[in-house]
Every structure is written in C-alpha cells, then in structure tokens.
Design an enzyme around this catalytic site. Structure first.
Site, mmCIF file in Angstrom:
data_model
loop_
_atom_site.group_PDB
_atom_site.id
_atom_site.type_symbol
_atom_site.label_atom_id
_atom_site.label_comp_id
_atom_site.label_asym_id
_atom_site.label_seq_id
_atom_site.Cartn_x
_atom_site.Cartn_y
_atom_site.Cartn_z
ATOM 1 N N PRO A 77 -14.295 -9.544 16.043
ATOM 2 C CA PRO A 77 -13.113 -8.698 16.113
ATOM 3 C C PRO A 77 -13.293 -7.307 15.506
ATOM 4 O O PRO A 77 -12.347 -6.532 15.477
ATOM 5 C CB PRO A 77 -12.093 -9.501 15.294
ATOM 6 C CG PRO A 77 -12.925 -10.258 14.311
ATOM 7 C CD PRO A 77 -14.206 -10.579 15.015
ATOM 8 N N GLY A 113 -15.574 -9.227 20.505
ATOM 9 C CA GLY A 113 -15.208 -10.639 20.522
ATOM 10 C C GLY A 113 -16.381 -11.509 20.928
ATOM 11 O O GLY A 113 -17.489 -11.391 20.398
ATOM 12 N N ASP A 114 -16.135 -12.374 21.911
ATOM 13 C CA ASP A 114 -17.182 -13.271 22.419
ATOM 14 C C ASP A 114 -17.584 -12.816 23.822
ATOM 15 O O ASP A 114 -16.704 -12.553 24.656
ATOM 16 C CB ASP A 114 -16.641 -14.705 22.472
ATOM 17 C CG ASP A 114 -17.748 -15.671 22.834
ATOM 18 O OD1 ASP A 114 -18.219 -16.394 21.939
ATOM 19 O OD2 ASP A 114 -18.161 -15.703 24.016
ATOM 20 N N LYS A 171 -15.830 1.492 27.442
ATOM 21 C CA LYS A 171 -15.121 0.695 28.448
ATOM 22 C C LYS A 171 -13.733 0.436 27.912
ATOM 23 O O LYS A 171 -13.518 -0.489 27.162
ATOM 24 C CB LYS A 171 -15.834 -0.637 28.685
ATOM 25 C CG LYS A 171 -17.057 -0.502 29.521
ATOM 26 C CD LYS A 171 -17.551 -1.845 29.961
ATOM 27 C CE LYS A 171 -17.098 -2.142 31.350
ATOM 28 N NZ LYS A 171 -17.607 -3.412 31.857
ATOM 29 N N ASP A 189 -19.746 -0.367 23.113
ATOM 30 C CA ASP A 189 -18.542 0.358 23.525
ATOM 31 C C ASP A 189 -17.547 0.382 22.389
ATOM 32 O O ASP A 189 -17.731 -0.284 21.370
ATOM 33 C CB ASP A 189 -17.951 -0.207 24.818
ATOM 34 C CG ASP A 189 -17.615 -1.664 24.718
ATOM 35 O OD1 ASP A 189 -16.937 -2.043 23.752
ATOM 36 O OD2 ASP A 189 -18.033 -2.430 25.593
ATOM 37 N N MET A 228 -5.676 -8.126 27.702
ATOM 38 C CA MET A 228 -5.487 -6.991 28.626
ATOM 39 C C MET A 228 -4.099 -7.039 29.263
ATOM 40 O O MET A 228 -3.958 -6.754 30.459
ATOM 41 C CB MET A 228 -6.586 -6.997 29.711
ATOM 42 C CG MET A 228 -7.965 -6.812 29.129
ATOM 43 S SD MET A 228 -9.280 -7.115 30.298
ATOM 44 C CE MET A 228 -9.379 -8.894 30.307
ATOM 45 N N THR A 243 -14.024 -14.705 19.165
ATOM 46 C CA THR A 243 -13.119 -14.058 20.112
ATOM 47 C C THR A 243 -11.864 -13.541 19.399
ATOM 48 O O THR A 243 -11.442 -14.093 18.376
ATOM 49 C CB THR A 243 -12.734 -15.017 21.260
ATOM 50 O OG1 THR A 243 -11.837 -14.330 22.117
ATOM 51 C CG2 THR A 243 -12.090 -16.294 20.772
HETATM 52 C C1 LIG Z 1 -12.424 -6.929 28.009
HETATM 53 S S1 LIG Z 1 -11.463 -7.969 26.998
HETATM 54 C C2 LIG Z 1 -12.635 -8.453 25.806
HETATM 55 C C3 LIG Z 1 -12.309 -9.756 25.111
HETATM 56 C C4 LIG Z 1 -13.364 -10.153 24.106
HETATM 57 N N1 LIG Z 1 -14.580 -10.537 24.764
HETATM 58 C C5 LIG Z 1 -12.934 -11.257 23.156
HETATM 59 O O1 LIG Z 1 -13.515 -12.352 23.153
HETATM 60 O O2 LIG Z 1 -12.003 -11.011 22.377
HETATM 61 C C6 LIG Z 1 -10.539 -6.734 26.160
HETATM 62 C C7 LIG Z 1 -9.229 -7.286 25.638
HETATM 63 O O3 LIG Z 1 -9.477 -8.103 24.489
HETATM 64 C C8 LIG Z 1 -8.452 -7.910 23.554
HETATM 65 N N2 LIG Z 1 -9.027 -7.227 22.387
HETATM 66 C C9 LIG Z 1 -10.310 -6.865 22.232
HETATM 67 N N3 LIG Z 1 -10.498 -6.296 21.024
HETATM 68 C C10 LIG Z 1 -9.288 -6.317 20.417
HETATM 69 C C11 LIG Z 1 -8.814 -5.881 19.158
HETATM 70 N N4 LIG Z 1 -9.630 -5.320 18.261
HETATM 71 N N5 LIG Z 1 -7.496 -6.050 18.856
HETATM 72 C C12 LIG Z 1 -6.660 -6.634 19.738
HETATM 73 N N6 LIG Z 1 -7.053 -7.066 20.945
HETATM 74 C C13 LIG Z 1 -8.341 -6.913 21.285
HETATM 75 C C14 LIG Z 1 -7.401 -7.027 24.228
HETATM 76 O O4 LIG Z 1 -6.513 -7.870 24.942
HETATM 77 C C15 LIG Z 1 -8.263 -6.224 25.166
HETATM 78 O O5 LIG Z 1 -7.502 -5.666 26.215
#
Ligand SMILES: C[S@@+](CC[C@H](N)C(=O)[O-])C[C@H]1O[C@@H](n2cnc3c(N)ncnc32)[C@H](O)[C@@H]1O
Length: 255
Positions: free
Chosen positions: A22, A99-100, A67, A45, A182, A128
């Site tokens: 995170p 995340g993951d 991205k 990114d 998202m 994640t």
């Molecule tokens: C392309 S997805 C990536 C998800 C990521 N692989 C994961 O496991 O959390 C991007 C979305 O993940 C969530 N996200 C990713 N980073 C975040 C953060 N720091 N705070 C809140 N939501 C986040 C949001 O919903 C964002 O639109």
C-alpha cells in the site's frame, strides 16, 4: 530467479512483477526488497510510490511509467515491449505494482507477453490495498456469522464507466464484504443498482483515499450517504471503497 539463455548462448535477463503493497515501505516483502536491490532496470508508477526506489542500486535505470486514470500513460503493449526489450539485453527488470500484482494490475498480459517472448517472469506478491485498508481501519473483512465472503470488483471498464456485466445480485449480497477498486467515479451509479437489487442504503460503507501516503483520507457512512458524497466531491487520490456489515463502525473518527 533462474536465468535462461538464447539459442545463440547469450544470457537473457528476467522480469519480476513486484508488489509494492500500500505504499508503506515497511510493508514490502523481503523478497520485494531483494528484487529491487538486484534490479538493473526498475519500471514504477505513481500509485506504487517512489519510497521503495531507495532500495535501487545507484547504477540501476529507473523508469517512471505513470499509470493513473485521467493522465497520459504508456499503453500496456508499449510497457510489455519495453520490459521485454530490456530483459533481452540481459537485464534484470523489475516492474513495480501498487498492492499485489495479481489484483487488477494487468499482470496476466505481462505474463503472457513475457512467456511468448521466452523471457522468464516471476510474481512477487504484495499486500493488496483491500487488506491494507482493513488493517488501517482496524477491522476485519470477514466476520463470523456476519460476513462470510469477501469480493473484489472493479468499478471501471475500459471506457471508464461502470462495467455493464457486473453481477449486481452478488454485489448486493448483504453477507459479503465488497471491495471496489477504481470505483470512485462510478460508485453513485453502482450504489443505485445495489439498492434497487435490495441491498440496504444503510449498509456501512467506507472510502479510503491515498492509503499509505501522508494524504490518507477516510470517508465513513452508509451506502446512500457515501454515494451521494462521491457524486458531489471528487476525491483526487486513488480510492478503495468497502461496504458490508463487517465495516460497521470502521473509519469513524479517522480523518
Ligand atoms: C490498478 S488498481 C491496482 C490495485 C492493486 N494491485 C492492489 O492490489 O491494491 C488501482 C486501484 O487500486 C486502489 N488503490 C491503489 N492504491 C491505493 C491507495 N494507495 N489508496 C487507496 N486505493 C488504492 C484504487 O481503487 C485504485 O483505483
């Protein structure tokens, strides 16, 4: 990771899809740190944060591949080509993902492209946002007799609108905890469908914005309240939206 060689005997490199978790550097795995330290090239990114670049070697090539919805970013196939071309030069390439890598990160396309090109690829899992958000909120996503199922869904199709083929009945399951990735722009439309399908507008709902950064912000309320709030306010940071009875009381008092 194992190395491979081309038919002419030259060594080829490798690709590692590394989960950055995170954003908190101390939530990286030891394996992620190892891969970052060994990398010749790191593609990262803004969602993954750049604190983890402190693990990069001084001579590593660092490539920003922004991205973020609404901002220009390289096309996925350009990214695939870039990673593969570096690996074919014999480089150890790390592609950092927020995340993951296995959750809404298009890892499948990168894995297929690398395999088609004969480049070894591995996934280094990360925490994640869904479970990191639960930890931040001090809650569990499952709850005995209350939330027996956790589901992760994207609120965003290729055109940026709510996907038309979502299983609304499953998403309206009052016995589930749902994590919407998202989905900040489309959540008002999703909430309307959920309520029409029978999910109570009083269902506890939390939005966690920019988790793992100094700008972390939480909105907590009911499904109806949060949908109305998101329809008016336009949070700038990435947002994870969680709803379900397991979220009762979660996020209250957190700014
Ligand atoms: C392309 S997805 C990536 C998800 C990521 N692989 C994961 O496991 O959390 C991007 C979305 O993940 C969530 N996200 C990713 N980073 C975040 C953060 N720091 N705070 C809140 N939501 C986040 C949001 O919903 C964002 O639109």
């Amino acid at each position: 990771m194992t190395s491979a060689s081309r038919s002419d005997g030259a060594a080829i490199g490798s690709i590692a899809l590394v989960g950055a978790g995170p954003g908190d550097i101390d939530l990286l795995t030891l394996r992620a740190v190892e891969r970052l330290r060994a990398a010749d090239v790191i593609l990262y990114d803004d969602l993954a944060g750049d604190a983890l670049l402190s693990f990069a070697r001084e001579d590593a090539e660092l490539i920003a591949v922004g991205k973020r919805a609404g901002h220009p970013s390289p096309k996925q196939d350009e990214l695939n080509r870039l990673m593969i071309s570096y690996a074919k030069l014999g480089k150890r390439v790390v592609r950092v993902k927020a995340g993951d890598p296995a959750i809404f990160a298009r890892a499948d396309e990168e894995i297929c492209a690398a395999r088609d090109a004969g480049v070894p690829i591995e996934i280094v899992p990360g925490i994640t946002t869904a479970t990191a958000a639960a930890a931040f909120l001090g809650t569990s996503l499952t709850k005995r007799l209350v939330a027996r199922r956790v589901q992760m869904v994207t609120g965003h199709d290729v055109g940026g609108t709510l996907p038309i083929d979502l299983d609304i009945a499953a998403l309206a399951d009052p016995g589930a905890t749902t994590c919407v990735f998202m989905g900040k722009a489309t959540f008002p439309a999703l909430a309307e469908k959920l309520i029409a399908k029978g999910l109570s507008g009083e269902t506890p709902t939390v939005v966690v914005e920019s988790l793992g950064t100094p700008n972390t912000h939480v909105l907590a309320g009911t499904l109806s309240e949060i949908a109305a709030q998101l329809a008016v306010e336009k949070p700038q940071g990435p947002c994870l939206i969680l709803y379900g009875q397991a979220l009762a009381g979660a996020g209250r008092g957190l700014a």
